[in-house]
Design an enzyme around this catalytic site. Structure first.
Site, PDB file in Angstrom:
ATOM      1  CE  LYS A   1      -1.144   0.805   6.029  1.00 23.83           C
ATOM      2  NZ  LYS A   1      -2.393   1.205   5.358  1.00 23.83           N
TER       3      LYS A   1
ATOM      4  CD  GLU B   1      -3.210  -0.801   2.087  1.00 26.87           C
ATOM      5  OE1 GLU B   1      -2.920  -0.278   3.180  1.00 26.87           O
ATOM      6  OE2 GLU B   1      -4.352  -1.172   1.801  1.00 26.87           O
TER       7      GLU B   1
END
Length: 827
Positions: free
Chosen positions: A620, A499
């Site tokens: 992430k 992400e």
């Protein structure tokens, strides 16, 4: 956990903490799969400290907002009328407010065994009057349309008049997420108030766009010193607000108890002629609070029997949090979900974060449900199946074939991902490209296949599951294109689970090429689609292929692409997260940790500095490492060999070390996945990551995110880690396989599983594992795999195996049916 006292069946808070009230409200939410109500104080309104809210499963509405020169449309989980509101005041003074009173004692307890929220408040008001307040609250698990409160006020050292107002408040808005507050948030339109009886009221509202009419029925009864007070209340009838007001006289030492029973019905409920009529009838016929509480306790007792889990070692906190995670999962999805058209939202029905949408988090939730209550999994998968036509349209409009399910799904199955999102650090609205996470489709396929492996539900696969898998396979085949120079197929323009990376440096919104997770999962998907063609009964396979016009040419494409998909590598056997990953800059972790401390949300930090994660080798959350979470080394080796790529013994460790160092853990799922991946190679580090994942919500480790809603994937995933990872559970080749390895911190693990209709009780220590089949009669025998051998286990029988070097055959005293099936080498 400051302010908490431990009990393995209760989450207990001592003292009132205004700064922590939002977190408490989320973690003390009560629900039943049909609706959920946050654990706010009954006297409170949304005021910056408290946020009372009630959410209907699947209750969405769309609103448009003019923002940054564009029209933005969002579909939100609606905050429906607040049925908790019960105000009181003494001697005509101010309405009680815990934040303004002198609190002599304050205690709040979520009793998970019984599904009841309790609160005790002892306080002194400005007039020196000392009172004790006791509350019990429930959202009913047996009768899903009912909620109830019992509130007792004791006058300790005073006599005088006390006034109560028991209300239904529909004048609410969606204001539970700070970064959404610039958006339009008024979803409800008052319809009418009905007062058919002096102690019964009904409030009706309608959502402004989706047209859901919701009716709440209210019955309020007052008991003074244990006797029903028959004095009729005053009625308050205002647009969006209906209430009963009572005034009583109390002497010192006397008490008054308010019993408030509420019903919720909507215009889309089954077996209902009209929701207002149904709501009034429900509260008119409802039993009293004590009987409601009794049936609530029985319902939860039956639920806990099926979801039993007990852990010895590491203290009571671990067991309490595991039960808390199960409790919130079972309030989000339950037996009542089976008759509803709902998915499983990433943040539960506990708050407004992510707008109540359904993402890929079900990949971490359904494996737990499969082995406990597979009927719920089946219902949740049918939510996806009902949106198949919309997924086909999504694919066609994007230039693909097959079915492309959205990254964010709500009511209709259209893509609900926001076009822009707010970075609260910079205050800027930014383009949101998260809809490029096509891997959500692969998660759906994984969920279907895992459900089938546990249940062998051929009927579901024939009528729903196979069609979804085939259409998702079609989509990814159409997304892949052939590179003749490499003799490989490639997939471009996607985002992976990471992400942080949505494009290459200097580009905007085009996505990434050859994400390893997406490409390898596509190979797995095509293999399962080919296998499924062999599994389906011949007549049903022929009918389905004709219905969706699946031609031999396409099946040939599945075979070819599954053998020629491109996986990119760099350095010495590192799987590149995506093509070009090796060209990115290394990130200065020490510098940013020294500057910011918490670097979980590096995307926000870098954007606020005018920079972008797209420039760096960082993540992430797990991306490449998700492959090691989903598949065993043997399964991965098989996939790599099919593609003609090497897979050596050091592949998992090498890649785990490489990517774990470069991960910020900006998602609650990240530490869960890394703990799983390290469970056998680095047990000490794995346990530390497990504890962090376990505590992510109770400690709100991401800072002010849990008050907006739980992280259901992490909650279910931590229980599933204990269940499947520590017991080494796999479902393959028509057997339930065990290869347990408990962490040193745990002495014993006991739980129940449901496999292909047989209820199993599993008890595991470091020395041995016992598996007992509890169901006799019509319940089938099942196959249990251990140490390369397969054993048949029938009802009332037990298998027990030594662990370690003692071997793989049953211990002396084995009480199984005496039949060892032909085994195969453990893959």
């Amino acid at each position: 956990m400051a302010g908490q006292r431990l009990d393995t069946w209760s989450l207990i808070y001592e003292g009132f903490n205004p700064d922590g009230e939002g977190l408490r409200e989320t973690l003390c939410t009560l629900g039943n799969g049909y609706f959920a109500t946050r654990g706010a104080a009954f006297e409170a309104e949304a005021d910056g400290i408290h946020y009372p809210a009630t959410y209907l499963a699947g209750g969405y509405n769309r609103l448009k907002t003019e923002l940054a020169g564009m029209t933005v449309e969002n579909e939100d989980l609606v905050n429906f009328p607040n049925w908790l509101l019960l105000r009181f005041r003494v001697g005509g003074g101010e309405w009680f407010d815990a934040s303004k009173a002198e609190l002599l004692d304050y205690r709040q307890e979520l009793d998970m065994r019984r599904g009841i929220l309790l609160r005790l408040v002892r306080f002194r008001d400005g007039g020196g009057r000392v009172s004790t307040l006791k509350e019990r609250r429930l959202v009913h698990q047996k009768w899903p349309h009912l909620g109830a409160q019992s509130v007792t006020l004791i006058a300790e050292n005073w006599a005088g008049e006390v006034e109560f107002e028991s209300a239904l408040d529909g004048r609410v808005a969606n204001a539970g997420v700070q970064r959404y507050r610039e958006l339009n948030n008024r979803h409800l339109i008052p319809v009418e108030n009905i007062c058919p009886h002096e102690r019964i009221a009904c409030l009706k509202v309608r959502t402004s766009q989706s047209g859901i009419t919701l009716a709440q029925g209210l019955r309020t009864r007052v008991f003074k010193n244990g006797k029903l007070d028959r004095q009729p209340p005053a009625t308050i009838d205002e647009p969006g607000y209906a209430a009963h007001r009572f005034v009583l006289e109390l002497a010192a030492g006397e008490e008054v108890r308010i019993e408030k029973v509420v019903s919720l019905y909507t215009s889309r409920d089954w077996a209902v002629a009209e929701c207002g009529e149904a709501a009034v009838l429900a509260v008119s016929r409802a039993v009293d609070f004590e009987e409601l509480a009794d049936h609530q306790e029985r319902a939860w007792r039956h639920i806990w029997q099926r979801f039993a889990i007990d852990v010895e070692g590491n203290g009571p906190e671990t067991v309490m949090i595991l039960r808390l995670h199960l409790f919130h999962l079972l309030q989000t999805v339950s037996i009542h979900s089976i008759d509803l058209d709902v998915g499983v939202p990433a943040r539960g029905w506990h708050g407004e974060a992510y707008r109540g949408h359904i993402f890929w988090d079900e990949l971490f939730i359904m494996p737990l449900l499969n082995l406990r209550f597979p009927e719920i999994t089946r219902a949740l998968l049918r939510y996806r199946f009902r949106r198949m036509d919309e997924a086909r349209i999504n694919a066609r409009e994007a230039g693909f074939r097959g079915a492309m399910f959205p990254w964010q799904s709500g009511s209709s199955g259209r893509e609900e991902s926001q076009k822009v999102h707010l970075n609260p650090r910079s205050g800027r609205w930014l383009a949101d490209n998260s809809s490029l996470q096509r891997h959500v489709n692969l998660a759906i396929a994984c969920n279907i296949w895992q459900y089938y492996q546990v249940t062998r539900d051929v009927a579901f696969m024939s009528f729903c599951g196979a069609e979804m898998i085939f259409e998702i396979a079609r989509f990814f085949c159409s997304a892949a294109h052939y590179n003749p120079a490499l003799d490989r197929y490639e997939i471009h323009g996607v985002m992976g689970p990471d992400e942080y990376h949505d494009d290459y440096p200097g580009k905007q919104g085009e996505g990434l090429n050859n994400n390893a997770y997406t490409n390898l999962l596509t190979v797995w998907l095509l293999c399962r689609a080919l296998e499924l063609l062999e599994i389906l009964p011949e007549d049903q396979r022929a009918a389905l292929c004709d219905t969706i016009d699946l031609q031999p040419r396409e099946i040939g494409e599945w075979e070819e692409i599954s053998r020629k998909m491109r996986i990119v590598f760099h350095d010495d056997g590192i799987i590149s997260q995506f093509e070009g990953y090796d060209q990115l800059q290394e990130f200065d972790w020490a510098k940013y940790r020294a500057r910011y401390g918490d670097v979980m949300r590096l995307d926000r930090i870098l954007e606020a500095e005018g920079d972008s994660p797209n420039r760096y080798k960082l993540s992430k959350q797990a991306d490449v490492l998700m492959l090691f979470y989903l598949f065993s080394e043997t399964e991965l080796k098989t996939l790599f060999e099919r593609l003609g790529y090497p897979f050596d013994e050091g592949m998992v460790k090498r890649n785990t070390d490489y990517y774990l160092y470069r991960t910020s853990h900006g998602s609650t799922l990240s530490q869960l996945v890394h703990s799983w991946v390290l469970a056998r190679s680095d047990r000490e580090r794995s346990w530390k990551l497990f504890i962090r994942a376990l505590e992510s919500d109770v400690r709100d480790v991401q800072g002010e995110t849990t008050p907006e809603g739980i992280h259901l994937g992490a909650m279910a995933g931590t229980v599933d880690l204990v269940q499947r990872c520590y017991l080494g559970i796999e479902t393959r080749q028509d057997a339930l396989w065990f290869d347990p390895r408990l962490p040193d911190e745990l002495k014993r693990l006991t739980l129940r599983l449901l496999y292909r209709g047989q209820l199993l009780e599993v008890e595991c220590s470091h020395e041995r594992i016992g598996i007992r089949a509890l169901r006799n009669g019509l319940a089938p025998s099942v196959c249990i795999g251990f140490g390369g051998n397969v054993f048949e286990l029938g009802g009332g029988k037990t298998l027990e195996f030594p662990l370690g070097a003692a071997g793989s055959f049953p211990l002396p005293g084995f009480t199984g049916p005496g039949r060892t099936l032909p085994g195969e080498p453990r893959p």
